[in-house]
Design a protein around this motif. Structure first.
Motif, PDB file in Angstrom:
ATOM      1  N   UNK A 186     -41.523 -14.177  57.320  1.00 30.01           N
ATOM      2  CA  UNK A 186     -40.490 -14.435  58.320  1.00 30.01           C
ATOM      3  C   UNK A 186     -39.246 -14.921  57.593  1.00 30.01           C
ATOM      4  N   UNK A 187     -38.074 -14.666  58.183  1.00 31.62           N
ATOM      5  CA  UNK A 187     -36.827 -15.161  57.613  1.00 31.62           C
ATOM      6  C   UNK A 187     -36.089 -15.951  58.685  1.00 31.62           C
ATOM      7  N   UNK A 188     -35.548 -17.104  58.299  1.00 32.90           N
ATOM      8  CA  UNK A 188     -34.786 -17.919  59.243  1.00 32.90           C
ATOM      9  C   UNK A 188     -33.891 -18.881  58.468  1.00 32.90           C
ATOM     10  N   UNK A 189     -32.967 -19.523  59.207  1.00 34.46           N
ATOM     11  CA  UNK A 189     -32.092 -20.537  58.606  1.00 34.46           C
ATOM     12  C   UNK A 189     -32.595 -21.932  58.977  1.00 34.46           C
ATOM     13  N   UNK A 190     -32.710 -22.792  57.976  1.00 38.18           N
ATOM     14  CA  UNK A 190     -33.199 -24.163  58.178  1.00 38.18           C
ATOM     15  C   UNK A 190     -32.105 -25.153  57.796  1.00 38.18           C
ATOM     16  N   UNK A 191     -31.980 -26.201  58.631  1.00 38.11           N
ATOM     17  CA  UNK A 191     -30.911 -27.190  58.431  1.00 38.11           C
ATOM     18  C   UNK A 191     -31.295 -28.197  57.361  1.00 38.11           C
ATOM     19  N   UNK A 192     -30.407 -28.409  56.441  1.00 35.46           N
ATOM     20  CA  UNK A 192     -30.607 -29.421  55.412  1.00 35.46           C
ATOM     21  C   UNK A 192     -30.228 -30.795  55.974  1.00 35.46           C
ATOM     22  N   UNK A 193     -30.650 -31.844  55.279  1.00 37.63           N
ATOM     23  CA  UNK A 193     -30.388 -33.207  55.751  1.00 37.63           C
ATOM     24  C   UNK A 193     -28.915 -33.481  55.970  1.00 37.63           C
ATOM     25  N   UNK A 194     -28.029 -32.744  55.226  1.00 42.59           N
ATOM     26  CA  UNK A 194     -26.598 -32.970  55.361  1.00 42.59           C
ATOM     27  C   UNK A 194     -25.960 -32.085  56.421  1.00 42.59           C
ATOM     28  N   UNK A 195     -26.780 -31.348  57.161  1.00 44.82           N
ATOM     29  CA  UNK A 195     -26.283 -30.518  58.250  1.00 44.82           C
ATOM     30  C   UNK A 195     -26.032 -29.061  57.885  1.00 44.82           C
ATOM     31  N   UNK A 196     -26.146 -28.665  56.605  1.00 39.32           N
ATOM     32  CA  UNK A 196     -25.906 -27.264  56.192  1.00 39.32           C
ATOM     33  C   UNK A 196     -27.161 -26.417  56.439  1.00 39.32           C
ATOM     34  N   UNK A 197     -26.961 -25.247  56.971  1.00 42.35           N
ATOM     35  CA  UNK A 197     -28.060 -24.312  57.189  1.00 42.35           C
ATOM     36  C   UNK A 197     -28.141 -23.322  56.023  1.00 42.35           C
TER      37      UNK A 197
END
Length: 607
Positions: free
Chosen positions: A98-109
């Motif tokens: 699967x492919x998706x965008x995940x949010x980093x702790x600093x808010x960047x996906x």
């Protein structure tokens, strides 16, 4: 069990549990320190465990990440699709991606590739899921950049009149420009379909092109292939395909760009030039033949009048005459005085080509149509397109080729051997034979309909013995020709030699006269031309040495022999049971004698 034994067993169990705890701690340390996100899920898809790297990246607490809490870090635009794909894997448990965008702790996906594998029990039921997340943001950015560049490139390529196809690294079509779609009449869906090449390429080129393309793609360097492709009008035309690789900033091969150039006219010109060169070499070989028509006899003047009348037309001409009477010379005179004189004059000796190859020689063949056909070749008819083809000894054509020739005369079209594409030509046909085609038609060895098509304008060439008055002019012309070639000066002709020439019956006609004169010039040591009387012994000179009754008796005896053989063969001249075989002489010689003696062969046919 004694108390000592119980203490020992308890101690061993304690040691085992301690070691197991140590191993679990080490395994946990490994799982928490690997750069990828590692996790496990329950059979229903909710998270059972997430490693330390995952929590550090997302900034979530342990409680927030478990269960379905992980969804909060998924990009809102991706969440619904990710859940649908994840549930689809749960329903049909098998490894997947699967492919998706995940949010980093600093808010960047950032983009991640998720790989999942089910753990099954003995009955095939899912116990848990193992998964890993890998950061692919750089790859996705590269892909996005390529996609944007590709969109721009498509806008550019659609404006280029040359056909262009874009392939993936494995050679599968991804896109074709508008010129390609217009040329083939295909849609974009047709181009990217799996059977694109089978539908478009010429069947005889498929295997060769597949191997050449496979080798070129494996090398990863620019390469070229020549092949035939189906145009939207139903015609296969030759294309030159140039393959050029495209690499990204890291040097990875990401695309192939293929440009196509129509070279069909060039290929036809090359084939025509090759065949015309063959014809030219044949002309050079035959340059020993005299180039001019020499003579002033009434018989020859009649022939030249016929030539002048038929030459400006496109009518088919049939030149009849014995061997060596100059049939090709008359054919060339007709061509040179026609409106086609600036185009090719192609000569084919039908009797000199094996019957198994005559169709290929006349109409050409496609690659692989028979053993030895390693490439496509144009036939003599295509080489003569716009000009004239001279079919010498047309009476020797095999029956199957007679059918194909009849079609060309009627419809001006044919197919190459082994091909199915109709080829149209504009060719004037001049045929020649020393055979009696009327007899051949009666015997069934020559098609009657073909005879009528060829016999539109017949021209009969007289034998040399029928134009005795031309012999002196011919001899003088030939002496000058060969003396100049040999660097000799010959001023006189021996009187006895000329009498001998006039008395001889010349069964080989002008060709035999040519050979005799050339030999005599070579052997001549003075300025007077003469020949050895022994050279011409076929018929004795008309002098006092030969009495008229003896000649008459010989002629009558010859007539009786010929008629007896014809009677026995029921009028058939050629073939294994024909009169020529019974007499032990060539068929052409027998036909000549029948005409000379005025024998009606048809009266011997069985009723």
């Amino acid at each position: 069990m004694s108390e000592v034994a119980q203490d020992a067993e308890s101690h061993e169990l304690s040691d085992a549990l301690e070691k197991l705890g140590q191993e679990a701690a080490r395994l946990q340390t490994v799982i928490d320190t690997v750069p990828s996100f590692l996790w496990t899920s329950f059979p229903d898809g909710s998270k059972e465990y997430l490693n330390k790297r995952w929590y550090e990246y997302t900034g979530l607490s342990l409680e927030q990440g478990k269960g379905w809490g992980w969804k909060v870090v998924v990009h809102p635009d991706d969440l619904d699709q990710l859940v649908r794909e994840w549930r689809a894997l749960l329903d049909a448990p098998k490894p997947g991606e699967l492919e998706t965008r995940i949010r980093r702790y600093d808010g960047e996906y950032r983009w991640f590739l998720i790989r999942v594998v089910p753990q099954l029990d003995a009955e095939g039921n899912v116990v848990r899921w193992f998964g890993s997340n890998t950061d692919i943001e750089d790859r996705k950015r590269t892909e996005k950049k390529l996609l944007e560049e590709e969109r721009e490139l498509r806008r550019i390529t659609d404006a280029i009149p040359q056909t262009i196809v874009v392939l993936d690294p494995k050679g599968q079509p991804l896109y074709a420009n508008q010129a390609m779609l217009d040329y083939t009449g295909l849609t974009m869906q047709d181009v990217i379909a799996s059977d694109f090449r089978a539908r478009t390429y010429h069947p005889e080129d498929l295997e060769r092109v597949r191997e050449e393309r496979k080798a070129g793609l494996a090398r990863g360097l620019p390469f070229e292939i020549e092949q035939r492709a189906l145009r939207k009008d139903g015609q296969y035309r030759w294309l030159l395909l140039r393959y050029n690789p495209f690499h990204d900033e890291q040097g990875r091969l990401v695309r192939w760009y293929v440009t196509g150039t129509d070279i069909d006219d060039r290929k036809r010109a090359e084939d025509r030039t090759r065949n015309e060169n063959v014809a030219l070499r044949e002309d050079i070989v035959r340059s020993s033949m005299f180039e001019e028509i020499v003579g002033s006899s009434e018989q020859l003047r009649h022939v030249l009048v016929q030539v002048s009348k038929v030459a400006p037309t496109d009518s088919t001409v049939l030149v009849l005459g014995e061997t060596g009477t100059g049939k090709e010379l008359i054919a060339r005179a007709i061509h040179n005085r026609s409106k086609r004189s600036n185009r090719a004059f192609i000569r084919v000796n039908c009797a000199a080509i094996p019957s198994s190859l005559i169709a290929s020689e006349l109409f050409g063949h496609e690659r692989g149509s028979f053993t030895g056909a390693t490439q496509r070749r144009l036939g003599r008819f295509e080489s003569a397109d716009g000009g004239t083809i001279f079919l010498d000894e047309v009476g020797d054509l095999p029956p199957e080729t007679q059918v194909a020739l009849l079609r060309v005369l009627q419809e001006r079209e044919f197919e190459r051997v082994g091909g199915n594409q109709t080829v149209s030509v504009d060719v004037r046909v001049i045929a020649a034979t020393n055979r009696d085609l009327t007899s051949a038609v009666a015997e069934g060895t020559f098609r009657q309909d073909l005879f009528y098509r060829l016999n539109v304008f017949p021209i009969r060439l007289p034998a040399l013995r029928e134009r005795i008055s031309d012999i002196s002019l011919l001899v003088g012309y030939l002496i000058d020709r060969y003396a100049q070639k040999a660097g000799k000066k010959i001023r006189n002709i021996d009187k006895k030699t000329m009498e001998l020439f006039h008395a001889y019956d010349w069964p080989g006609n002008i060709r035999e006269l040519q050979n005799v004169v050339e030999r005599a010039v070579i052997l001549c040591e003075g300025e007077t031309f003469f020949v050895d009387e022994a050279w011409l012994t076929r018929v004795a000179p008309k002098s006092a040495m030969t009495s008229v009754p003896l000649v008459a008796n010989l002629a009558e005896h010859e007539r009786e022999m010929l008629e007896a053989a014809l009677r026995e063969s029921e009028g058939v001249v050629g073939g294994p049971t024909g009169a020529a075989v019974k007499l032990g002489i060539p068929r052409q010689t027998l036909e000549s004698k029948i005409r000379k003696l005025g024998i009606n062969r048809y009266r011997f046919k069985a009723s």
